[in-house]
Scaffold this active site. Sequence first.
Site: not given
Lengths: 162, 162, 162, 162, 162, 162
Positions: F75-77, F111-112, F126
């Site tokens: 739901l992120c733009h 969020m970024e 990793d």
Amino acid sequence: MSDLTHIDQHGHAHMVDVSAKESSLRSAYASARIITRPDVIARIQQAEIKKGDVLATARIAGIMAAKRTSDLIPLCHPLALSKVSVDFVLSEQEIHITTLCRLRGQTGVEMEALTAASVAALTIYDMCKAVDPAMVISDIRLQEKQGGKSGHWLRSGESDHV
Amino acid sequence: MSDLTHIDQHGHAHMVDVSAKESSLRSAYASARIITRPDVIARIQQAEIKKGDVLATARIAGIMAAKRTSDLIPLCHPLALSKVSVDFVLSEQEIHITTLCRLRGQTGVEMEALTAASVAALTIYDMCKAVDPAMVISDIRLQEKQGGKSGHWLRSGESDHV
Amino acid sequence: MSDLTHIDQHGHAHMVDVSAKESSLRSAYASARIITRPDVIARIQQAEIKKGDVLATARIAGIMAAKRTSDLIPLCHPLALSKVSVDFVLSEQEIHITTLCRLRGQTGVEMEALTAASVAALTIYDMCKAVDPAMVISDIRLQEKQGGKSGHWLRSGESDHV
Amino acid sequence: MSDLTHIDQHGHAHMVDVSAKESSLRSAYASARIITRPDVIARIQQAEIKKGDVLATARIAGIMAAKRTSDLIPLCHPLALSKVSVDFVLSEQEIHITTLCRLRGQTGVEMEALTAASVAALTIYDMCKAVDPAMVISDIRLQEKQGGKSGHWLRSGESDHV
Amino acid sequence: MSDLTHIDQHGHAHMVDVSAKESSLRSAYASARIITRPDVIARIQQAEIKKGDVLATARIAGIMAAKRTSDLIPLCHPLALSKVSVDFVLSEQEIHITTLCRLRGQTGVEMEALTAASVAALTIYDMCKAVDPAMVISDIRLQEKQGGKSGHWLRSGESDHV
Amino acid sequence: MSDLTHIDQHGHAHMVDVSAKESSLRSAYASARIITRPDVIARIQQAEIKKGDVLATARIAGIMAAKRTSDLIPLCHPLALSKVSVDFVLSEQEIHITTLCRLRGQTGVEMEALTAASVAALTIYDMCKAVDPAMVISDIRLQEKQGGKSGHWLRSGESDHV
């Protein structure tokens, strides 16, 4: 003497801040060449004549790649391109590719134009590699750019996108 | 004389059927050159000396691009690459890039090796374009491939990946 | 009566385990229709005649979308497609799209064939929407599938991909 | 009579220049139908009742696909969508999907709304194909668009998104 | 004492060669926690009760992210996952996430399971950040892995995925 | 008491409408920790000293992931980030990651910044998992955000990005 802009004072990569740059109309023209044998050029031309898809496929691949430049080139800013075109001129032993990208924004579109040219060239290689694996992609370069603080830049001694 | 394999009998692009081809170990080696001014090479080398990220960034970009080849080149098959490496040699006015891709599968990895070389070169261009927008990317080409029905292919007169 | 396979016993979505399924050669054929005005069909045909790129662009978009199916459809398994083709037949008021996907693997390729048909149709819509925004995409459906435990399935009463 | 805008004067595909268009608030409403058997609708409803994820999964797939439209449809411009929603109405034999996309920008969002509807429908097909492979996706169409130079467009004789 | 496998003898990153490794059935279980206020947990639970999509959205995001791991983590091999699941347990102040990935292949799926857990957690954060921006995502870790040359590994002193 | 903004009145997920929000300069700072054994930290430091690529690879992965946030988080733009940076501090048993994202736009970049921190941490995992599979990624959290209607937010009792 300017530094490498994408490397900070500690020598680390970062995506440079363009939030304070003014938005302006920016264009970039790039080009590339694919060198092959005359018989391969002839096949591509024949395919074109009979509605073949070699160059159409390469054109679409180049346009789509321009839109994905910031996904491929780590420090490129995501951009909302407002125009992309990819064109081809065939001569005896080579295909000349020219690209144009444009947007109104805070950073230039050189990488988008160069990426479009590179991926269009790779697509032609892919479609012709069975007949000529020795094909060479050369002279991927910026021809001209307009807009932004640095203004107009034209490769000296030449411009082939007119 | 073979036809363009990615064009069907009607002149249309398609992704060729490899389902009946035997799986074998396949490798491809490609290379590219970036030509610039000696002072740009010097900056890149300095950045390297102080732990700079120019070539590290280009290497990662090349490796990641190899994995996305089938997303970029319309008629390439999706492949589960088992190895990718990207290396650089700097000389006075240029950077020489060599790439290696490998997998056990039904189709070759030439496009993956060429895509890795191209995107690594574009990334170097991006990081250095503020100091030299006239940089040229040249000689993107396959050097050698191994495996598959067509067997070993070596660019005649040269091989620079040993 | 079978349950919805992608929903577990708690009613939650999951990607079903195919690791124990046998690998076999699997094909799927799908189709779609785009209904428009006769004058739009005429323009597309004219574009075709003069080497236009409408259908070539839609074909490439469909092939590339097939390869990205597992990126779009949440519970689809990533698949290494070995063949994709997209074809078009134009009639007076519609374009009929047929697609074929094939691979040797543990799960079927229905979603890939349906995704290719859908995205090819959307691409035609995009290129013609300025002249006919009322165009309708209809009858996206599986026509036939082969391979796997469930074996051969043919849409009853019809098959239009022969 | 207008031409196909995405084809230039030589018959080649290009991404049209929108840099001179004015930015305005634009909305697009699209819809699609999935036709299946009553027992499949019943299963989906039951899954819904017990918190099942069929429609939730399709809704998320549609929203995410809207954001990736320019990656799928070759000549679509990259857009910064400011709103996406996907809704479902179940009736005896079909699921009716409606979508809405909105942004303030230089080009319309029809393709985003249509892509959301298509991928939501494909996701439902995927989750139900084990019980009904004969399901058909139909009537993917634009219902209404607002904003931009062409202004308001409403499918004649109907509008089902109110 | 083993070296960092993804760094070659010159200190450079590369994607390690797995082409000689045997294919085996491999599973990985990972987990993560999101710590928030009791009232946020209550809202999520209420949303669940009324068919809300918070956890369903996070589950789909986690499954889709698992499939894109090799696109996000530079040196991960592309893998054809055969199963992914993401589950949640809510307690007073936290949400516990567990994930499972499985495939038959030449390399392990730890990164896929960890990526699914991370992106599911980030999605919950996104949906709840308006009510609690101070939420913390913690303890992303591998719980167990099976298959491959290194065999069974179980986090000592605990295992919470049974 | 505010509701979950990404859930509509029917309990369904949607991408909220930001088209009426004012554009402003927005920044977000996030952080994460990776806890491992001292000998693993020593190896990473040694790799750094000899120009190794562990942290350079993680930095690039984090920057690239920030640009793909709206592709990962349902739901992120989609956002046109104008700056991303990722930094590391090594101590005896852990690596502390800090990230910064910035743009001028209608919605925040929390969020970024969190996605960049998460993917940088996963990349370190990793590259080191062969020597320490028990490594734990913890404390992924927002530290500070600036801009937008909600204004300045600082995690109480601490701020480590100065």
